[in-house]
Scaffold this active site. Sequence first.
Site, PDB file in Angstrom:
ATOM      1  N   ASP A  38       0.353   3.917   5.953  1.00 39.66           N
ATOM      2  CA  ASP A  38       0.671   3.498   4.590  1.00 39.66           C
ATOM      3  C   ASP A  38       0.377   4.594   3.568  1.00 39.66           C
ATOM      4  OD1 ASP A  38       1.786   0.950   4.824  1.00 39.66           O
ATOM      5  OD2 ASP A  38      -0.150   0.009   5.051  1.00 39.66           O
ATOM      6  N   GLU A  71       1.157  -0.827   8.653  1.00 36.77           N
ATOM      7  CA  GLU A  71       0.269   0.302   8.948  1.00 36.77           C
ATOM      8  C   GLU A  71       0.089   0.565  10.437  1.00 36.77           C
ATOM      9  OE1 GLU A  71      -2.200   3.312   9.080  1.00 36.77           O
ATOM     10  OE2 GLU A  71      -1.590   2.597   7.099  1.00 36.77           O
ATOM     11  N   GLY A  78      -8.641  21.129  18.542  1.00 38.93           N
ATOM     12  CA  GLY A  78      -8.318  22.535  18.319  1.00 38.93           C
ATOM     13  C   GLY A  78      -9.004  23.418  19.338  1.00 38.93           C
ATOM     14  N   GLY A  79      -9.063  24.689  19.057  1.00 41.40           N
ATOM     15  CA  GLY A  79      -9.652  25.637  19.996  1.00 41.40           C
ATOM     16  C   GLY A  79     -11.158  25.721  19.935  1.00 41.40           C
ATOM     17  N   GLN A  99       0.775  -1.242   0.000  1.00 42.02           N
ATOM     18  CA  GLN A  99       0.000   0.000   0.000  1.00 42.02           C
ATOM     19  C   GLN A  99       0.806   1.291   0.000  1.00 42.02           C
ATOM     20  OE1 GLN A  99      -3.506   2.202   2.648  1.00 42.02           O
ATOM     21  NE2 GLN A  99      -3.065   0.065   2.997  1.00 42.02           N
TER      22      GLN A  99
END
Length: 415
Positions: free
Chosen positions: A168, A139, A247-248, A17
């Site tokens: 991968d 993977e 995140g924020g 892959q």
Amino acid sequence: MSKALADVRVLDFTHVQSGPTCTQLLAWFGADVIKVERPGEGDATRGQLRDIPGVDSLYFTMLNHNKRSVTLNAKTAKGKQVLDSLIAHCDVLVENFAPGAMERMGLTWAHIQKVNPRMIVASVKGFGPGQYEHCKVYENVAQCAGGAASTTGFDDGPPVVSGAQIGDSGTGLHLALGIVTALYQRERTGRGQQVLAPMQDAVLNLCRVKLRDQQRLERTGTLHEYPQYPDGRFGEAVPRAGNASGGGQPGSILRCKGWETDPNAYIYFITQAAVWPAVCQVIGEEGWIADEAYATPQARLLHLKPIFARIEQWTMSKTKYEAMEILNRYDIPCGPILSMKEIAQDPGLRKTGTVVEVDHPTRGRHLTVGNPIKLSDSPTEVTRAPLLGEHTDEVLAELGYSAGDLELLRSEGAI
């Protein structure tokens, strides 16, 4: 229109892959990708996870579109000569063999440079130089070593690997960028170079926000946007954050109408500060707009669990599509949890070429993922994956081999 990489020839020594992801992307952009496979066997994924006996698997066909296949036994004397001809003929060699395999085949950097000083040799390896560089990686190993697994899942459960193949396919995308960059530099220098994309490094690059959070945690002892806050249950390392946004802008996956029987009847809902008044209006909590406990983003961090519980009361009265339609009227960020069945049937993705239907001589018509990167002057036409050795005669004829030469090569087991 011309293809962006129409004048680039790629010698594809990749399998499974990570490497094929890279070379397929180059092929989609117009490069002539020549996949070199073992006679009689080929890429291992041709036979892995088969759904039709004796037919190349979807695992293989969905990673090898727009390529040509050559079968070559490089362990024979004639096969080595053919291989050197291919190296001289191509611009890029891509490989994702186990560490040391190229050298054992005699394909050292010094040998390749001698045959073709302009050759770019691009490699996927599990780890970069260091104590683990000789280890074989797949993977899920890459996801674990790159920091993804330790930060994925819920804090009361074990580490979890992602369904997205960030080890991968993620590394293959990184390597493709490295190759194109090296080709660009070669225009100025005239020289080839080596390009390395370790899987651990690629996963870490995709997890950079978690390295950000590790440093914040060490300085403050807490991470306000994580669901563990405000309870204060933080250790020395970045914890698993469930469905927090990373995140924020706080976000969570919430149940929608039909969740009792549909495992994907959910929506991702983000309480973005700019649309907080709209969120309150939609769910019928206008009083929260001026309430000191909810009026500011910092204040809301102390009450995220009850906030999302109240929002979920509203989402459970709507299907995920109904909820998305209403929320988008107010620019409230959200997204339905789409199953693979829904994605496969999405007419919009078909129209943009993100999901493509192709025909195959033995498999018949099947769906595949098209080029995720769209260029206005280099449209992608997705063609089927090659049969094993389908283009051996064609490619070798381009190298100057006659019909008699091909017959001799076959008699000696080189092709």
